[in-house]
Design an enzyme around this catalytic site. Structure first.
Site, short mmCIF file in Angstrom:
data_model
loop_
_atom_site.label_atom_id
_atom_site.label_comp_id
_atom_site.label_asym_id
_atom_site.label_seq_id
_atom_site.Cartn_x
_atom_site.Cartn_y
_atom_site.Cartn_z
N LYS A 227 25.85 -3.90 -1.91
CA LYS A 227 27.26 -3.81 -1.87
C LYS A 227 28.00 -3.27 -0.65
CE LYS A 227 26.82 -3.26 -7.15
NZ LYS A 227 26.93 -2.22 -8.11
N ARG B 213 0.83 -1.14 0.06
CA ARG B 213 0.02 0.05 0.22
C ARG B 213 0.89 1.17 0.07
NH1 ARG B 213 -2.78 -3.83 1.58
NH2 ARG B 213 -0.71 -4.50 2.66
N THR B 214 1.79 1.31 0.77
CA THR B 214 2.61 2.71 1.18
C THR B 214 3.23 3.04 -0.21
OG1 THR B 214 2.97 2.07 3.24
CG2 THR B 214 4.20 3.87 2.51
N ARG C 203 11.45 3.86 2.94
CA ARG C 203 11.12 2.83 4.07
C ARG C 203 12.38 2.07 4.41
NH1 ARG C 203 5.98 -1.04 4.28
NH2 ARG C 203 5.24 0.85 5.22
N HIS D 109 5.64 5.87 11.31
CA HIS D 109 5.05 5.85 10.03
C HIS D 109 3.95 6.84 9.71
CE1 HIS D 109 3.77 4.07 6.25
NE2 HIS D 109 3.49 2.81 6.93
#
Ligand code: NCD
Length: 299
Positions: free
Chosen positions: A80, A51-52, A101, A129
């Site tokens: 890396k 969703r986000t 995120r 959030h």
């Protein structure tokens, strides 16, 4: 230049403004169509999301802008050994705004320091959030017509659930909000958040809490934040909202959930008029449209 790292980076008046803009966007989407023409949003997702990320991308596309980014750390140079700061600094040369995120608490704050463009925290570990909170506040406003004088039950993983942490911080600035915190002993709200609350009650029994609630905010037990699987397995089905339990609730209850759900809301509940979690997911697009316009100074 403004970032959104924590929900308290926005004043209550700004949050009300975002909600008003999002409501207008739902009513008159055509009025906003070209607002971000020529602008790019980078979505840097080091942790899974449906969703986000999709609502951020859908929001930017609806505003006429473009999107770029990655949806897993393994396809970025993080594998890396590149630092978050370096990745973000580079991405800020390709985009006008960044949504990130990351599994580490505090990563978004690090990103904001490194970035040359606004950074939006799309979830940092078990910490916060803020854009889910904006989505939740828009949902509450749509359901109840107000953000004050409410009894709100938060149920499930209050320890690791970042959506709960941000939502509580936002609502604790509103008038006359009573929190009922429903969780197993091991998943109680962290002390650093609870100490700012003036009115709350802790409860382990969902049925006992249900009758007095205006809103029930269910959450998933956050499997990925547990240190051992045995604890997760023991706690994962602590609460399951089903039709028989809903009989204890008021007719005007609103059942919310940031999603994804696992077992904590039975599918039978989806058809109940009190279930609003799928509407909630849709609202996420509009509030993110409003936020992008605000941070790009295009509102
Ligand atoms: C939440 C999250 O990522 O914290 N999901 C979301 O953004 N809608 C909730 C969760 O994962 O349980």
């Amino acid at each position: 230049m403004r970032h959104l790292i924590d929900i308290t980076d926005l004043s209550p008046a700004e949050i009300n403004q975002l909600i008003a803009t999002a409501c207008d966007m739902m009513a008159r989407p055509e009025a906003y169509r070209g607002k971000c023409a020529g602008r790019q949003l980078a979505t840097l997702f080091f942790e899974p999301s449906t969703r986000t990320r999709l609502s951020f991308e859908s929001a930017m596309l609806a505003l006429g802008g473009g999107v770029l980014g990655f949806s897993e750390a393994s396809s970025s140079s993080a594998t890396k050994g590149e630092s978050v700061a370096d990745t973000v600094r580079v991405a800020s040369g390709y985009a006008d705004i960044i949504a990130m995120r990351h599994p580490k608490e505090g990563a978004a704050a690090v990103a904001a320091v490194a970035s040359e463009v606004p950074v939006i925290n799309a979830g940092d570990g078990g910490h916060s959030h803020p854009t889910q909170t904006l989505t939740d506040l828009l949902t509450i406003y749509q359901e109840k017509g107000r953000l004050d004088n409410l009894t709100i039950g938060l149920c499930g993983d209050l320890k690791f659930g970042r959506t709960v942490h941000s939502l509580i911080r936002a609502l604790s600035r509103c008038e006359n909000i009573r929190f009922v915190l429903i969780s197993p002993e091991e998943l109680r709200l962290p002390e650093y958040i609870a100490r700012d609350l003036t009115s709350y009650q802790e409860e382990s029994d969902l049925e006992a809490a249900l009758p007095e609630l205006d809103i029930l905010y269910m959450t998933r037990v956050q499997k990925e934040r547990f240190f051992n699987e045995a604890d997760y397995l023991r706690l994962k089905n602590s609460y399951v909202l089903d039709r028989p339990k809903l009989q204890y609730a008021r007719d005007d209850l609103s059942v919310m959930h940031p999603l994804p759900r696992v077992n904590e809301i039975s599918r039978q509940v989806d058809d109940d008029p009190r279930a609003c979690y799928f509407k909630q997911a849709k609202y996420g697009k509009y509030i993110r449209m409003a936020l992008i316009l605000m941070l790009l100074d295009l509102a």
